[in-house]
Write a protein that holds these residues in place. Structure first.
Motif, PDB file in Angstrom:
ATOM      1  N   SER A   1       0.776  -1.261   0.037  1.00 60.64           N
ATOM      2  CA  SER A   1      -0.059   0.166   0.008  1.00 60.64           C
ATOM      3  C   SER A   1       0.937   1.178   0.087  1.00 60.64           C
ATOM      4  O   SER A   1       0.465   2.280  -0.535  1.00 60.64           O
ATOM      5  N   ASN A   2       2.123   1.366   0.557  1.00 59.74           N
ATOM      6  CA  ASN A   2       3.033   2.224   0.626  1.00 59.74           C
ATOM      7  C   ASN A   2       4.309   1.908   0.556  1.00 59.74           C
ATOM      8  O   ASN A   2       4.950   1.636   1.494  1.00 59.74           O
ATOM      9  N   PRO A   3       4.928   1.665  -0.939  1.00 60.12           N
ATOM     10  CA  PRO A   3       6.069   1.155  -1.045  1.00 60.12           C
ATOM     11  C   PRO A   3       7.206   1.984  -0.352  1.00 60.12           C
ATOM     12  O   PRO A   3       8.121   1.497  -0.307  1.00 60.12           O
ATOM     13  N   LEU A   4       7.095   3.431  -0.426  1.00 57.95           N
ATOM     14  CA  LEU A   4       8.228   3.991   0.072  1.00 57.95           C
ATOM     15  C   LEU A   4       8.368   4.269   1.703  1.00 57.95           C
ATOM     16  O   LEU A   4       9.367   4.782   2.232  1.00 57.95           O
ATOM     17  N   GLY A   5       7.362   3.774   2.349  1.00 64.95           N
ATOM     18  CA  GLY A   5       7.561   3.375   3.627  1.00 64.95           C
ATOM     19  C   GLY A   5       6.664   4.598   4.539  1.00 64.95           C
ATOM     20  O   GLY A   5       6.316   5.409   3.801  1.00 64.95           O
ATOM     21  N   ILE A   6       6.329   4.172   5.647  1.00 69.36           N
ATOM     22  CA  ILE A   6       5.425   5.182   6.478  1.00 69.36           C
ATOM     23  C   ILE A   6       6.141   6.393   6.878  1.00 69.36           C
ATOM     24  O   ILE A   6       5.641   7.329   6.934  1.00 69.36           O
ATOM     25  N   GLY A   7       7.644   6.622   6.678  1.00 64.15           N
ATOM     26  CA  GLY A   7       8.145   7.837   7.151  1.00 64.15           C
ATOM     27  C   GLY A   7       8.135   8.885   6.046  1.00 64.15           C
ATOM     28  O   GLY A   7       8.363  10.075   6.375  1.00 64.15           O
ATOM     29  N   THR A   8       7.695   8.637   4.909  1.00 64.42           N
ATOM     30  CA  THR A   8       7.554   9.538   3.809  1.00 64.42           C
ATOM     31  C   THR A   8       6.099  10.321   4.068  1.00 64.42           C
ATOM     32  O   THR A   8       6.013  11.584   3.451  1.00 64.42           O
ATOM     33  N   LEU A   9       5.257   9.639   4.671  1.00 65.15           N
ATOM     34  CA  LEU A   9       3.979  10.306   5.084  1.00 65.15           C
ATOM     35  C   LEU A   9       4.127  11.636   5.908  1.00 65.15           C
ATOM     36  O   LEU A   9       3.176  12.437   5.646  1.00 65.15           O
TER      37      LEU A   9
ATOM     38  N   ALA B   1      -0.272  11.247 -13.497  1.00 69.08           N
ATOM     39  CA  ALA B   1      -0.657  11.549 -11.953  1.00 69.08           C
ATOM     40  C   ALA B   1      -2.027  10.863 -11.735  1.00 69.08           C
ATOM     41  O   ALA B   1      -2.220  10.282 -10.517  1.00 69.08           O
ATOM     42  N   MET B   2      -3.048  11.269 -12.674  1.00 70.24           N
ATOM     43  CA  MET B   2      -4.319  10.653 -12.174  1.00 70.24           C
ATOM     44  C   MET B   2      -4.281   9.112 -12.201  1.00 70.24           C
ATOM     45  O   MET B   2      -4.883   8.586 -11.323  1.00 70.24           O
ATOM     46  N   SER B   3      -3.599   8.546 -12.995  1.00 71.96           N
ATOM     47  CA  SER B   3      -3.681   7.153 -13.109  1.00 71.96           C
ATOM     48  C   SER B   3      -2.980   6.278 -11.880  1.00 71.96           C
ATOM     49  O   SER B   3      -3.551   5.303 -11.326  1.00 71.96           O
ATOM     50  N   GLU B   4      -1.659   7.108 -11.545  1.00 71.79           N
ATOM     51  CA  GLU B   4      -1.019   6.529 -10.243  1.00 71.79           C
ATOM     52  C   GLU B   4      -1.974   6.639  -8.918  1.00 71.79           C
ATOM     53  O   GLU B   4      -2.166   5.884  -8.316  1.00 71.79           O
ATOM     54  N   VAL B   5      -2.787   7.912  -9.028  1.00 68.96           N
ATOM     55  CA  VAL B   5      -3.539   8.080  -7.817  1.00 68.96           C
ATOM     56  C   VAL B   5      -4.749   6.948  -7.726  1.00 68.96           C
ATOM     57  O   VAL B   5      -5.094   6.532  -6.679  1.00 68.96           O
ATOM     58  N   PHE B   6      -5.223   6.818  -8.905  1.00 65.46           N
ATOM     59  CA  PHE B   6      -6.528   5.761  -9.087  1.00 65.46           C
ATOM     60  C   PHE B   6      -6.044   4.453  -8.735  1.00 65.46           C
ATOM     61  O   PHE B   6      -6.616   3.715  -8.083  1.00 65.46           O
ATOM     62  N   SER B   7      -4.876   3.997  -9.149  1.00 68.38           N
ATOM     63  CA  SER B   7      -4.270   2.674  -8.997  1.00 68.38           C
ATOM     64  C   SER B   7      -3.999   2.508  -7.443  1.00 68.38           C
ATOM     65  O   SER B   7      -4.184   1.312  -6.924  1.00 68.38           O
TER      66      SER B   7
ATOM     67  N   THR C   1      -4.487  -1.761  -6.830  1.00 70.45           N
ATOM     68  CA  THR C   1      -4.094  -2.327  -7.896  1.00 70.45           C
ATOM     69  C   THR C   1      -2.536  -3.214  -7.381  1.00 70.45           C
ATOM     70  O   THR C   1      -2.120  -2.583  -6.757  1.00 70.45           O
ATOM     71  N   PRO C   2      -2.574  -4.284  -7.967  1.00 72.67           N
ATOM     72  CA  PRO C   2      -1.555  -4.967  -7.669  1.00 72.67           C
ATOM     73  C   PRO C   2      -0.038  -4.005  -7.987  1.00 72.67           C
ATOM     74  O   PRO C   2      -0.060  -3.499  -8.822  1.00 72.67           O
ATOM     75  N   LEU C   3       0.899  -4.421  -7.214  1.00 75.24           N
ATOM     76  CA  LEU C   3       2.104  -3.784  -7.278  1.00 75.24           C
ATOM     77  C   LEU C   3       2.831  -3.832  -8.683  1.00 75.24           C
ATOM     78  O   LEU C   3       3.368  -2.754  -8.991  1.00 75.24           O
ATOM     79  N   PRO C   4       2.879  -5.055  -9.450  1.00 75.77           N
ATOM     80  CA  PRO C   4       3.472  -4.911 -10.829  1.00 75.77           C
ATOM     81  C   PRO C   4       2.919  -4.192 -11.817  1.00 75.77           C
ATOM     82  O   PRO C   4       3.670  -3.475 -12.476  1.00 75.77           O
ATOM     83  N   ILE C   5       1.695  -3.964 -11.586  1.00 72.54           N
ATOM     84  CA  ILE C   5       0.959  -3.105 -12.395  1.00 72.54           C
ATOM     85  C   ILE C   5       1.225  -1.603 -12.150  1.00 72.54           C
ATOM     86  O   ILE C   5       1.250  -0.712 -12.884  1.00 72.54           O
ATOM     87  N   ARG C   6       1.242  -1.483 -10.837  1.00 72.50           N
ATOM     88  CA  ARG C   6       1.526  -0.237 -10.149  1.00 72.50           C
ATOM     89  C   ARG C   6       2.753   0.562 -10.786  1.00 72.50           C
ATOM     90  O   ARG C   6       3.118   1.638 -11.157  1.00 72.50           O
TER      91      ARG C   6
END
Length: 130
Positions: free
Chosen positions: A36-44, A95-101, A106-111
């Protein structure tokens, strides 16, 4: 059809089967944090990351939009404005596609394929500039 076949392959019996354990959805019933958040919680909650994003927005979106407006209204060069506007349009679509996915999980490989495919499309516009 592809997703149905992928789901059938990914689903495997858990007890006594020879196939490895590869469930289509996690057995816990929730999506792991790394997906859900590949960059980690620290970036939030990072102010440095927030500043980095805002500078990226200004340099990547606002400055080219100002340049397009300059080409249209001050220089009356519609062709130059059109050449600059196409990559900006695809950047907004990405940007809209990434937010929607991200919202529909959406599964990580598709993202991962979303920015790769949009960057491949934008490479064709560089050919016009060269």
């Amino acid at each position: 059809t592809y997703y149905i076949i992928l789901n059938m392959v990914a689903r495997s019996p858990r007890e006594g089967g020879l196939a490895p354990i590869m469930p289509a959805t996690p057995p816990q019933g929730h999506v792991p944090m790394m997906v859900s958040n590949p960059l980690g919680i620290g970036t939030l909650y990072s102010t440095t990351y927030d500043i980095w994003l805002k500078v990226g927005i200004v340099l990547g979106l606002v400055a080219p939009l100002i340049q397009v407006a300059d080409y249209i209204f001050r220089r009356n060069d519609i062709d130059a404005a059109r050449i600059c506007a196409r990559p900006i349009f695809w950047l907004c679509c990405q940007a809209m596609s990434e937010v929607f996915s991200r919202q529909v999980m959406t599964p990580l490989p598709i993202r991962i394929l979303i920015p790769v495919s949009y960057n491949a499309v934008r490479l064709s516009f560089l050919w016009n500039w060269a």
